[in-house]
Design a protein around this motif. Sequence first.
Motif, PDB file in Angstrom:
ATOM      1  N   PHE A  24       0.815  -1.207   0.000  1.00  0.00           N
ATOM      2  CA  PHE A  24       0.000   0.000   0.000  1.00  0.00           C
ATOM      3  C   PHE A  24       0.853   1.264   0.000  1.00  0.00           C
ATOM      4  O   PHE A  24       0.353   2.354  -0.179  1.00  0.00           O
ATOM      5  CB  PHE A  24      -0.912   0.024   1.225  1.00  0.00           C
ATOM      6  CG  PHE A  24      -2.041  -0.965   1.141  1.00  0.00           C
ATOM      7  CD1 PHE A  24      -1.997  -2.147   1.847  1.00  0.00           C
ATOM      8  CD2 PHE A  24      -3.152  -0.709   0.345  1.00  0.00           C
ATOM      9  CE1 PHE A  24      -3.032  -3.069   1.772  1.00  0.00           C
ATOM     10  CE2 PHE A  24      -4.199  -1.622   0.264  1.00  0.00           C
ATOM     11  CZ  PHE A  24      -4.127  -2.794   0.977  1.00  0.00           C
ATOM     12  N   GLY A  25       2.156   1.135   0.216  1.00  0.00           N
ATOM     13  CA  GLY A  25       3.016   2.303   0.267  1.00  0.00           C
ATOM     14  C   GLY A  25       2.897   3.062   1.578  1.00  0.00           C
ATOM     15  O   GLY A  25       3.352   4.197   1.679  1.00  0.00           O
ATOM     16  N   SER A  26       2.254   2.470   2.548  1.00  0.00           N
ATOM     17  CA  SER A  26       2.065   3.106   3.854  1.00  0.00           C
ATOM     18  C   SER A  26       1.729   2.005   4.852  1.00  0.00           C
ATOM     19  O   SER A  26       1.324   0.909   4.478  1.00  0.00           O
ATOM     20  CB  SER A  26       0.930   4.118   3.800  1.00  0.00           C
ATOM     21  OG  SER A  26       0.592   4.594   5.097  1.00  0.00           O
ATOM     22  N   SER A  27       1.858   2.335   6.142  1.00  0.00           N
ATOM     23  CA  SER A  27       1.518   1.358   7.169  1.00  0.00           C
ATOM     24  C   SER A  27       0.038   1.408   7.530  1.00  0.00           C
ATOM     25  O   SER A  27      -0.421   0.616   8.352  1.00  0.00           O
ATOM     26  CB  SER A  27       2.357   1.597   8.428  1.00  0.00           C
ATOM     27  OG  SER A  27       2.104   2.893   8.939  1.00  0.00           O
ATOM     28  N   ALA A  28      -0.687   2.340   6.933  1.00  0.00           N
ATOM     29  CA  ALA A  28      -2.111   2.466   7.255  1.00  0.00           C
ATOM     30  C   ALA A  28      -2.887   2.944   6.037  1.00  0.00           C
ATOM     31  O   ALA A  28      -2.351   3.648   5.175  1.00  0.00           O
ATOM     32  CB  ALA A  28      -2.328   3.432   8.418  1.00  0.00           C
ATOM     33  N   VAL A  29      -4.136   2.542   5.988  1.00  0.00           N
ATOM     34  CA  VAL A  29      -5.023   2.913   4.886  1.00  0.00           C
ATOM     35  C   VAL A  29      -6.348   3.412   5.456  1.00  0.00           C
ATOM     36  O   VAL A  29      -6.845   2.867   6.447  1.00  0.00           O
ATOM     37  CB  VAL A  29      -5.286   1.699   3.967  1.00  0.00           C
ATOM     38  CG1 VAL A  29      -6.348   2.031   2.918  1.00  0.00           C
ATOM     39  CG2 VAL A  29      -3.998   1.260   3.289  1.00  0.00           C
ATOM     40  N   GLY A  30      -6.890   4.427   4.832  1.00  0.00           N
ATOM     41  CA  GLY A  30      -8.157   4.978   5.309  1.00  0.00           C
ATOM     42  C   GLY A  30      -9.208   5.026   4.227  1.00  0.00           C
ATOM     43  O   GLY A  30      -8.893   5.044   3.031  1.00  0.00           O
ATOM     44  N   TRP A  31     -10.476   5.039   4.666  1.00  0.00           N
ATOM     45  CA  TRP A  31     -11.608   5.269   3.775  1.00  0.00           C
ATOM     46  C   TRP A  31     -12.169   6.658   4.067  1.00  0.00           C
ATOM     47  O   TRP A  31     -12.298   7.053   5.233  1.00  0.00           O
ATOM     48  CB  TRP A  31     -12.700   4.230   4.004  1.00  0.00           C
ATOM     49  CG  TRP A  31     -12.439   2.897   3.381  1.00  0.00           C
ATOM     50  CD1 TRP A  31     -11.932   1.789   3.998  1.00  0.00           C
ATOM     51  CD2 TRP A  31     -12.676   2.518   2.030  1.00  0.00           C
ATOM     52  NE1 TRP A  31     -11.838   0.757   3.109  1.00  0.00           N
ATOM     53  CE2 TRP A  31     -12.296   1.183   1.887  1.00  0.00           C
ATOM     54  CE3 TRP A  31     -13.196   3.188   0.911  1.00  0.00           C
ATOM     55  CZ2 TRP A  31     -12.404   0.485   0.676  1.00  0.00           C
ATOM     56  CZ3 TRP A  31     -13.301   2.500  -0.282  1.00  0.00           C
ATOM     57  CH2 TRP A  31     -12.903   1.162  -0.404  1.00  0.00           C
ATOM     58  N   PHE A  32     -12.517   7.348   3.015  1.00  0.00           N
ATOM     59  CA  PHE A  32     -13.112   8.676   3.111  1.00  0.00           C
ATOM     60  C   PHE A  32     -14.311   8.726   2.173  1.00  0.00           C
ATOM     61  O   PHE A  32     -14.422   7.910   1.270  1.00  0.00           O
ATOM     62  CB  PHE A  32     -12.084   9.744   2.710  1.00  0.00           C
ATOM     63  CG  PHE A  32     -10.841   9.740   3.557  1.00  0.00           C
ATOM     64  CD1 PHE A  32      -9.828   8.821   3.319  1.00  0.00           C
ATOM     65  CD2 PHE A  32     -10.692  10.645   4.589  1.00  0.00           C
ATOM     66  CE1 PHE A  32      -8.686   8.798   4.099  1.00  0.00           C
ATOM     67  CE2 PHE A  32      -9.548  10.635   5.376  1.00  0.00           C
ATOM     68  CZ  PHE A  32      -8.543   9.705   5.127  1.00  0.00           C
ATOM     69  N   THR A  81      -5.077  11.591   8.048  1.00  0.00           N
ATOM     70  CA  THR A  81      -4.327  12.398   7.089  1.00  0.00           C
ATOM     71  C   THR A  81      -3.827  11.546   5.935  1.00  0.00           C
ATOM     72  O   THR A  81      -2.878  10.772   6.094  1.00  0.00           O
ATOM     73  CB  THR A  81      -3.133  13.083   7.773  1.00  0.00           C
ATOM     74  OG1 THR A  81      -3.598  13.834   8.884  1.00  0.00           O
ATOM     75  CG2 THR A  81      -2.430  14.005   6.786  1.00  0.00           C
ATOM     76  N   PRO A  82      -4.447  11.693   4.768  1.00  0.00           N
ATOM     77  CA  PRO A  82      -4.008  10.897   3.625  1.00  0.00           C
ATOM     78  C   PRO A  82      -2.730  11.464   3.023  1.00  0.00           C
ATOM     79  O   PRO A  82      -2.352  12.607   3.293  1.00  0.00           O
ATOM     80  CB  PRO A  82      -5.177  11.030   2.649  1.00  0.00           C
ATOM     81  CG  PRO A  82      -5.773  12.353   2.965  1.00  0.00           C
ATOM     82  CD  PRO A  82      -5.595  12.545   4.446  1.00  0.00           C
ATOM     83  N   THR A  83      -2.088  10.687   2.199  1.00  0.00           N
ATOM     84  CA  THR A  83      -0.867  11.142   1.547  1.00  0.00           C
ATOM     85  C   THR A  83      -1.161  12.192   0.496  1.00  0.00           C
ATOM     86  O   THR A  83      -0.279  12.920   0.086  1.00  0.00           O
ATOM     87  CB  THR A  83      -0.140   9.967   0.878  1.00  0.00           C
ATOM     88  OG1 THR A  83      -1.033   9.362  -0.067  1.00  0.00           O
ATOM     89  CG2 THR A  83       0.280   8.939   1.910  1.00  0.00           C
ATOM     90  N   GLY A  84      -2.409  12.241   0.073  1.00  0.00           N
ATOM     91  CA  GLY A  84      -2.793  13.254  -0.901  1.00  0.00           C
ATOM     92  C   GLY A  84      -3.012  12.690  -2.282  1.00  0.00           C
ATOM     93  O   GLY A  84      -3.443  13.394  -3.188  1.00  0.00           O
ATOM     94  N   SER A  85      -2.707  11.416  -2.442  1.00  0.00           N
ATOM     95  CA  SER A  85      -2.921  10.788  -3.744  1.00  0.00           C
ATOM     96  C   SER A  85      -4.263  10.065  -3.716  1.00  0.00           C
ATOM     97  O   SER A  85      -4.420   9.069  -3.031  1.00  0.00           O
ATOM     98  CB  SER A  85      -1.787   9.800  -4.033  1.00  0.00           C
ATOM     99  OG  SER A  85      -2.019   9.135  -5.258  1.00  0.00           O
ATOM    100  N   TRP A  86      -5.214  10.590  -4.476  1.00  0.00           N
ATOM    101  CA  TRP A  86      -6.558  10.022  -4.488  1.00  0.00           C
ATOM    102  C   TRP A  86      -6.789   9.257  -5.784  1.00  0.00           C
ATOM    103  O   TRP A  86      -6.578   9.772  -6.857  1.00  0.00           O
ATOM    104  CB  TRP A  86      -7.611  11.124  -4.376  1.00  0.00           C
ATOM    105  CG  TRP A  86      -7.565  11.861  -3.093  1.00  0.00           C
ATOM    106  CD1 TRP A  86      -7.003  13.080  -2.853  1.00  0.00           C
ATOM    107  CD2 TRP A  86      -8.092  11.408  -1.844  1.00  0.00           C
ATOM    108  NE1 TRP A  86      -7.153  13.417  -1.531  1.00  0.00           N
ATOM    109  CE2 TRP A  86      -7.821  12.413  -0.886  1.00  0.00           C
ATOM    110  CE3 TRP A  86      -8.765  10.258  -1.441  1.00  0.00           C
ATOM    111  CZ2 TRP A  86      -8.200  12.303   0.451  1.00  0.00           C
ATOM    112  CZ3 TRP A  86      -9.143  10.149  -0.105  1.00  0.00           C
ATOM    113  CH2 TRP A  86      -8.865  11.160   0.817  1.00  0.00           C
ATOM    114  N   GLY A  87      -7.226   8.049  -5.627  1.00  0.00           N
ATOM    115  CA  GLY A  87      -7.593   7.257  -6.785  1.00  0.00           C
ATOM    116  C   GLY A  87      -9.058   7.447  -7.119  1.00  0.00           C
ATOM    117  O   GLY A  87      -9.741   8.288  -6.542  1.00  0.00           O
TER     118      GLY A  87
END
Length: 120
Positions: A29-37, A105-111
Amino acid sequence: QVQLVASGGGSVQAGGSLRLSCAASGRTFGSSAVGWFRQAPGKTREFVAATSVSGGVTSYGDSVKGRFTISSDNAKNTVYLQMNNLEPEDTAAYYCAALAHWPKTPTGSWGQGTQVTVSS
């Protein structure tokens, strides 16, 4: 750069359920955490839920606590959002994102998001 792709949206009646999936384009995932928004028309983007990639820690927005469950399947590089007892107020485009800071806080890259529509 890792891209996260959300899928599984649809149209349901109030009280129904859906399960959203968030798949990573790469091996991680490129991160240790993933969020839904989520974002409804005319409203700002709202935090829904987050999970550590290991699945050991989760966090939920107040409006979905007790109804939504976030989970992670490392073998499939996929994060799920199980949504039960859906309400018309849950209607929105749902996005997943890798997190830069826990839990909102997302990384800013939205799919590309996936649309959820709940009718009364």
